[in-house]
Design an enzyme around this catalytic site. Structure first.
Site, mmCIF file in Angstrom:
data_model
loop_
_atom_site.group_PDB
_atom_site.id
_atom_site.type_symbol
_atom_site.label_atom_id
_atom_site.label_comp_id
_atom_site.label_asym_id
_atom_site.label_seq_id
_atom_site.Cartn_x
_atom_site.Cartn_y
_atom_site.Cartn_z
ATOM 1 N N ALA A 129 29.774 17.859 7.077
ATOM 2 C CA ALA A 129 30.979 17.064 6.861
ATOM 3 C C ALA A 129 31.919 17.390 8.022
ATOM 4 C CB ALA A 129 31.615 17.413 5.529
ATOM 5 N N ALA A 146 40.484 21.658 6.834
ATOM 6 C CA ALA A 146 39.079 21.781 6.444
ATOM 7 C C ALA A 146 38.745 20.733 5.398
ATOM 8 C CB ALA A 146 38.813 23.181 5.917
ATOM 9 N N ASN A 147 37.547 20.782 4.857
ATOM 10 C CA ASN A 147 37.184 19.892 3.749
ATOM 11 C C ASN A 147 36.336 20.662 2.752
ATOM 12 O OD1 ASN A 147 34.223 19.474 4.342
ATOM 13 N ND2 ASN A 147 35.115 18.768 6.275
ATOM 14 N N ARG A 148 35.954 19.990 1.673
ATOM 15 C CA ARG A 148 35.333 20.677 0.532
ATOM 16 C C ARG A 148 33.821 20.840 0.627
ATOM 17 N NH1 ARG A 148 38.990 21.192 -3.504
ATOM 18 N NH2 ARG A 148 40.753 19.756 -3.468
ATOM 19 N N SER A 149 33.225 20.528 1.760
ATOM 20 C CA SER A 149 31.760 20.644 1.856
ATOM 21 C C SER A 149 31.322 22.101 1.661
ATOM 22 C CB SER A 149 31.298 20.147 3.225
ATOM 23 O OG SER A 149 29.960 20.519 3.427
#
Ligand code: CTP
Length: 404
Positions: A279, A213-216
């Site tokens: 994102a 995943a990512n931090r968005s």
């Protein structure tokens, strides 16, 4: 302007925040609304019908069985001869009675007989607000068609109490009422338009329990969707997993992976404007395991072969259903403008909203953003502001470009 000539029925419940409603009446009247009020028995403990009547300039109604009132206007007519009903403060008890369709006094009977839309402004002790019973009742009245404004967070009237439960400030309530009326009136710069927004991260599974995943946080994308709705557009928001409520007045489609996001975006087209704020993960695991990957005891790590995800923005930009205005974001940690300009061309977008997401700027997950709006005409550097304000300004820009 939205409130001029609007007939508003104000239902005043029995909470300490009732004093703020006196100011709310003034603000509504200043904007040209005609305000009538019904007070619950509880409400009359906090403010008097005399003050409410003095401010509305209309008779205040309190009694279900008042013969004079009944001959004059009648309790059914009261809630039918208006454009909008506002319940403020809506106490836990009043919301519970609404949820159960009770008609035990004039206020509740009028709400049950209402034909006009109802806006409910809850105000109560934070524990009462967060109680599952109250949340159930709020969900019920929402399902029945009510629109909820607030409650706000902050200090409570009771000493030492703090949390979510305050009645929002009168001017904020007025602003929300105006937004509501604008949306329903079909006016606004994006009335009759369809706006598609993507938001949040995508999750790419490794196995049934793990993912990349990512931090968005989705805050910027969600704010844009809400701003587009306030501008009168029909809005489809395709969102990856976020910890945010679905914005009011927006059709939200929940997805997890980039492939699901692409499918949802394509299903939502055509649109007049598409804003790709998500994102999207650039890579997914080539073949996610069907069962949880286990350690085999040897200390060897499992190989994670990745494959590239389709570029959603670019697919739409080069596709046959390309919206008139296509907007991408560029999350960069260096050479923000140069990298953004390359993306503008490569993805066939009209605008790239570039921002520096280096950790020291706190953009990812934060409340504020500083963006550079890149188009074929050049670059506009905007000052740092709240994400909601960035959203408002972006929507105003895209609307004026669309309508030009
Ligand atoms: N985007 C997309 N699909 C992808 C990757 C990105 O639609 N698979 C969109 C994003 O929603 C955003 C824009 O492309 O509007 C730019 O995203 P960004 O992550 O900054 O750029 P990338 O193209 O992924 O390039 P890189 O990660 O190499 O900087």
């Amino acid at each position: 302007m939205m409130l001029k000539g609007k007939r508003i029925l104000l239902v005043i419940g029995g909470g300490i925040a009732a004093y703020k409603v006196l100011d709310l009446i003034r603000r509504l009247k200043e904007r040209g609304a005609d305000v009538r009020a019904i007070m619950t028995a509880g409400g009359q403990h906090f403010v008097t019908p005399l003050s409410v009547g003095a401010l509305t300039g209309n008779k205040v109604h309190t009694d279900l069985f008042d013969l004079a009132d009944e001959q004059d206007i009648g309790h059914i007519a009261l809630s039918r001869d208006c454009d909008l009903i506002v319940v403020a403060p809506a106490t836990a008890n009043l919301i519970a009675r609404m949820a159960h369709g009770q008609a035990d006094e004039l206020a509740t009977a009028s709400l049950l007989a209402a034909a006009a839309p109802i806006i409910v402004c809850p105000a109560m002790n934070p524990r009462m607000w967060s109680h599952p019973a109250t949340q159930r009742n709020v969900a019920q009245i929402k399902a029945d068609g009510a629109t909820i404004i607030g409650p706000a967070a902050g200090k409570m009237a009771e000493r030492g109490e703090e949390g979510v439960g305050r009645l929002p400030e009168p001017l904020e309530i007025v602003g929300k009422i105006e937004d509501f009326l604008r949306l329903r009136s079909g006016t606004g710069p994006l009335a009759g338009r369809h706006v598609l927004v993507t938001s949040g991260p995508t999750l790419e599974p490794i196995d049934p329990v793990r993912y990349i995943a990512n931090r968005s946080s989705g805050k910027q994308g969600h704010a844009i969707a809400a701003a587009a709705a306030r501008a009168g557009a029909r809005v489809t928001l395709v969102s990856g997993p976020v910890r945010l409520a679905d914005p009011e007045g927006v059709t939200t489609v929940h997805v997890e992976t980039a492939l699901e996001m692409l499918a949802a975006v394509e299903a939502a087209l055509p649109a007049d404007i598409a804003i790709m704020a998500a994102a999207v993960a650039d890579w997914r695991v080539r073949s996610a395991a069907a069962a949880k990957i286990k350690k085999d005891g040897s200390g060897a790590v499992p190989p994670l072969a990745l494959t590239e995800n389709p570029d959603i923005l670019s697919t739409v930009g080069h596709g046959s259903q390309r919206p008139k205005i296509l907007v991408g974001f560029a999350a960069e940690t260096n050479d923000v403008i140069d990298n953004g300009s390359v993306k503008l061309k490569a993805k066939a977008a009209d605008f790239i909203v570039a921002n520096d997401v280096s950790p020291e700027h706190g953009v990812m997950g934060g409340e504020r953003n500083m963006v550079h709006v890149i188009s074929r005409d050049g670059v506009d550097h905007w000052p740092q502001m709240d994400k909601t304000e960035v959203a408002e300004r972006l929507i105003a820009l895209f609307a004026s470009r669309l309508n030009a």
